[in-house]
Design an enzyme around this catalytic site. Structure first.
Site, PDB file in Angstrom:
ATOM      1  N   LYS A  20      10.723  50.977  21.684  1.00 29.62           N
ATOM      2  CA  LYS A  20      12.090  50.694  22.143  1.00 29.62           C
ATOM      3  C   LYS A  20      12.734  49.521  21.422  1.00 29.62           C
ATOM      4  O   LYS A  20      13.888  49.590  21.033  1.00 29.62           O
ATOM      5  CB  LYS A  20      12.099  50.376  23.645  1.00 29.62           C
ATOM      6  CG  LYS A  20      11.865  51.546  24.557  1.00 29.62           C
ATOM      7  CD  LYS A  20      12.166  51.179  26.008  1.00 29.62           C
ATOM      8  CE  LYS A  20      11.318  50.056  26.553  1.00 29.62           C
ATOM      9  NZ  LYS A  20       9.904  50.403  26.784  1.00 29.62           N
ATOM     10  N   ARG A  42      13.756  48.500  35.207  1.00 26.69           N
ATOM     11  CA  ARG A  42      12.367  48.954  35.211  1.00 26.69           C
ATOM     12  C   ARG A  42      11.918  49.359  36.606  1.00 26.69           C
ATOM     13  O   ARG A  42      10.772  49.754  36.785  1.00 26.69           O
ATOM     14  CB  ARG A  42      11.485  47.800  34.747  1.00 26.69           C
ATOM     15  CG  ARG A  42      10.935  47.915  33.330  1.00 26.69           C
ATOM     16  CD  ARG A  42       9.927  46.815  33.230  1.00 26.69           C
ATOM     17  NE  ARG A  42       9.086  46.732  32.094  1.00 26.69           N
ATOM     18  CZ  ARG A  42       9.401  46.250  30.902  1.00 26.69           C
ATOM     19  NH1 ARG A  42      10.632  45.922  30.622  1.00 26.69           N
ATOM     20  NH2 ARG A  42       8.488  46.115  29.981  1.00 26.69           N
ATOM     21  N   ARG A  66       0.220  45.815  17.327  1.00 31.73           N
ATOM     22  CA  ARG A  66       1.518  45.143  17.231  1.00 31.73           C
ATOM     23  C   ARG A  66       1.373  43.623  17.108  1.00 31.73           C
ATOM     24  O   ARG A  66       0.570  42.998  17.779  1.00 31.73           O
ATOM     25  CB  ARG A  66       2.346  45.470  18.473  1.00 31.73           C
ATOM     26  CG  ARG A  66       3.652  44.679  18.525  1.00 31.73           C
ATOM     27  CD  ARG A  66       4.634  45.281  19.446  1.00 31.73           C
ATOM     28  NE  ARG A  66       4.262  45.088  20.843  1.00 31.73           N
ATOM     29  CZ  ARG A  66       5.033  45.487  21.849  1.00 31.73           C
ATOM     30  NH1 ARG A  66       6.166  46.112  21.608  1.00 31.73           N
ATOM     31  NH2 ARG A  66       4.653  45.289  23.087  1.00 31.73           N
ATOM     32  N   ARG A 101       1.074  39.081  21.181  1.00 28.68           N
ATOM     33  CA  ARG A 101       1.464  38.675  22.532  1.00 28.68           C
ATOM     34  C   ARG A 101       0.260  38.770  23.457  1.00 28.68           C
ATOM     35  O   ARG A 101      -0.526  39.693  23.360  1.00 28.68           O
ATOM     36  CB  ARG A 101       2.571  39.609  23.046  1.00 28.68           C
ATOM     37  CG  ARG A 101       3.933  39.268  22.512  1.00 28.68           C
ATOM     38  CD  ARG A 101       4.944  40.374  22.735  1.00 28.68           C
ATOM     39  NE  ARG A 101       4.809  41.077  24.008  1.00 28.68           N
ATOM     40  CZ  ARG A 101       5.565  42.107  24.356  1.00 28.68           C
ATOM     41  NH1 ARG A 101       6.502  42.563  23.542  1.00 28.68           N
ATOM     42  NH2 ARG A 101       5.405  42.703  25.518  1.00 28.68           N
ATOM     43  N   ARG A 161      -0.060  47.173  32.254  1.00 20.30           N
ATOM     44  CA  ARG A 161       1.337  47.549  31.996  1.00 20.30           C
ATOM     45  C   ARG A 161       1.532  49.059  32.125  1.00 20.30           C
ATOM     46  O   ARG A 161       2.583  49.505  32.575  1.00 20.30           O
ATOM     47  CB  ARG A 161       1.774  47.067  30.610  1.00 20.30           C
ATOM     48  CG  ARG A 161       2.180  45.595  30.625  1.00 20.30           C
ATOM     49  CD  ARG A 161       2.118  44.981  29.253  1.00 20.30           C
ATOM     50  NE  ARG A 161       3.080  45.545  28.344  1.00 20.30           N
ATOM     51  CZ  ARG A 161       2.940  45.523  27.015  1.00 20.30           C
ATOM     52  NH1 ARG A 161       1.851  44.994  26.486  1.00 20.30           N
ATOM     53  NH2 ARG A 161       3.859  46.027  26.243  1.00 20.30           N
TER      54      ARG A 161
END
Ligand code: ADP
Ligand code: ZN
Length: 212
Positions: free
Chosen positions: A13, A88, A122, A155, A166
């Site tokens: 996203k 969310r 990532r 992160r 998550r």
């Protein structure tokens, strides 16, 4: 145009939002980026959000709705915006409906396998938020952002334990939004399984869905 980007964690996203915000010249609003910034600057909201963000849990609705509303009130949102990571929860979506009219919701989809690979590889820039991947989007100098020279890091919530959390949170709290917006007739699903070199295919489909 007022746009929401939906999809599981790390479906891409943020990358799509950055590209489309340039194409349509509307601001990219990421509540995740806003929380990371607030945490870095140790603001009141940052201190409240940190424990949740680090664990991969959702920040409570009242805090999240407040920062999103404040951001949407700013002048640059007058001609439209692209929301990434908000809403969310159903409560957030209902709060949003009270302040703006949403034109389109793009729901990016990919298999869990592909997503887990994207998350674990990532890396992001601590200063400007640019997104990298250990295999296919590699900074020229290891650990240094091409765009701003900032530190490129993983992160905390991209580490395996938080990633699992998550996903659970996404399924339980965010997935119901697909039905919420489908019922309103404004949701379009976009296949986001293309490898990053072919991200243009995703963007092309997203543009079609926005311009139809
Ligand atoms: P992702 O890469 O999973 O899309 P984000 O960068 O959007 O993650 O968000 C990171 C974290 O920030 C979330 O796990 C959550 O703790 C917090 N957060 C961001 N947006 C929201 C929101 N709308 N409601 C609650 N928490 C949020
Ligand atoms: Zn940078």
């Amino acid at each position: 145009m007022n746009i929401i980007l939906l999809g599981p964690p790390s479906v891409g996203k943020g990358t799509y939002a950055k590209m489309m915000s340039k194409i349509y010249n509307i601001p990219h609003i990421s509540t995740g980026d806003m929380f990371r910034e607030a945490i870095k600057n140790k603001t009141e909201i940052g201190l409240k959000a940190k424990e949740y963000v680090d664990k991969g849990e959702l920040v409570p609705d009242d805090v999240t709705i407040r920062i999103a509303e404040e951001r949407l009130k700013q002048d640059d949102c007058k001609n439209g915006f692209m929301l990434d990571g908000f809403p969310r929860t159903i409560a957030q979506a209902e709060a949003l409906d009270k302040i703006v009219v949403i034109d389109r919701v793009l729901n990016f989809t990919a298999s869990e396998e592909i997503i887990i690979d994207r998350i674990s590889g990532r890396r992001v820039c601590k200063s400007c938020g640019a997104i990298y991947h250990i295999r296919n989007i590699i900074p020229k100098v290891k650990g240094v952002c091409d765009k701003c020279g900032g530190e490129v890091y993983q992160r905390d919530d991209d580490k395996p334990e938080a990633v699992k959390e998550r996903f659970i949170v996404y399924k339980k709290q965010t997935e119901p939004l697909i039905e919420y917006y489908t019922k309103k007739g404004i949701l379009r699903s976009i296949n986001a399984e293309w490898p990053i070199e072919q991200v243009d295919n995703v963007i092309a489909d997203a543009r079609k869905a926005l311009e139809e």
